[in-house]
Write a protein that holds these residues in place. Structure first.
Motif: not given
Length: 348
Positions: A219-223, A242-243, A248-249
């Motif tokens: 979960t959480g937006a991909v930056a 994917v960061r 987190t990466v």
């Protein structure tokens, strides 16, 4: 855009005719297939190709029987040569508008054909039109994503799945079918991660399916999409992870993304033909019957402009079907005209 090295496979704009039996708008697999069918039926055919095939970033076209893995640009170059070999014309240009040519009074007007306006200011006439301009893939606005598109950022497990098999694959949630997409890619790799991004995490049956198949949900937006080199002696940069917005990466080697697909069809607007939402809800297309006939008599469509999920093989088949039906339509019109002319001659 059309590369200068491709120009030798085209005709010159200066040598095109004023009118053709059929003008094909779009020089991809569907358009060239339709043009080939028509040219082999001794129709005068012009293909107008803007040189922007959807699959240009891909290294190969796959699941195409007998030509699996061929470079998309090489496939189209072959197609142009085949069409020209039967007397068809293929020119590098864009079409800005298609308008109807009418005859009769204001009360009894009928369509006699069409006028096709080219981007360089020329225009040509056509008795029938086949629109095969494909679609545009709208990707999420995530840094790094577009640059890897068609390489290690992919969308279709049937088009690119074999090439990323057994890799660490991510699936970016973009719509209601993203869980299904993750399950498809799980068939190709034991290491699949589902990125919920801006959508809610799957629940209920979908969550159970992902868990049962060992697909981890993040979960959480991909930056951003991270790139670099993988392993020693890597020959080129590639996707490495994917960061997330929190920094987190998550290491990944490939990322699957379902795009928003929009038909390239602005040139049909003067006829009242505009893209509408596809029944799937994830694309816009020009509706047509199974042969490619639209609601406007004399206008056919083939390929991704009407079928967003069509692969190259499907587009080739659709183009051939549309070409054959256009020829049959012209044959019927010519037979009616011949019968009327004969009757008129007999009466006089």
């Amino acid at each position: 855009m059309t590369r200068s090295t491709d120009l030798e496979t085209y005709d010159t704009l200066e040598n095109i005719r004023d009118a053709y039996d059929v003008v094909v708008v779009g020089g991809g697999a569907a358009g060239l297939s339709g043009a080939l069918m028509l040219a082999r039926s001794r129709r005068t055919v012009l293909v107008v190709d803007a040189g922007e095939p959807r699959n240009a970033p891909a290294e190969g076209a796959h699941a195409l029987l007998g030509l699996d893995g061929i470079r998309p640009t090489d496939l189209l170059a072959r197609g142009r040569a085949e069409v020209r070999g039967y007397g068809g014309h293929v020119v590098p240009c864009a079409v800005t508008a298609v308008t109807a040519v009418t005859a009769g009074t204001a009360v009894t007007q009928s369509t006699e054909g069409f006028r096709i306006a080219l981007a360089d200011g020329r225009s040509v006439g056509a008795r029938r039109v086949l629109a095969a301009t494909g679609l545009v893939d709208q990707l999420p606005d995530i840094p790094g994503l577009r640059g890897r598109w068609g390489k290690d950022v992919v969308h279709c497990p049937y088009c690119h799945g074999w090439e990323v098999r057994d890799q660490a694959i991510g699936v970016l949630a973009t719509g209601p079918f993203s869980v299904h997409q993750a399950l498809l890619f799980r068939q190709l790799s034991d290491d699949v991660v589902f990125f919920a991004h801006s959508r809610p995490a799957p629940t209920g049956e979908e969550a159970g399916q992902l868990a049962a198949r060992g697909i981890r949900v993040v979960t959480g937006a991909v930056a951003a999409v991270e790139t670099g080199t993988l392993g020693s002696g890597a020959e080129r940069d590639r996707l490495t992870g994917v960061r997330l917005a929190d920094g987190t990466v998550v290491p990944r080697e490939a990322l699957a993304v379902a795009t928003r697909m929009v038909a390239r069809a602005d040139f049909l607007a003067p006829l009242g033909l505009r893209p509408v939402v596809h029944p799937s809800g994830v694309a816009e297309h020009i509706p047509a019957d199974p042969t490619g006939q639209t609601s406007i008599p004399g206008i056919w469509v083939a390929g991704n402009i009407t079928d967003p999920t069509a692969q190259v093989s499907h587009s080739v088949a659709a183009g051939a079907t549309a070409g054959a039906r256009i020829n049959a339509d012209l044959v019927a019109a010519e037979a009616r005209a011949a019968v009327a002319a004969r009757a008129s001659s007999a009466a006089s």
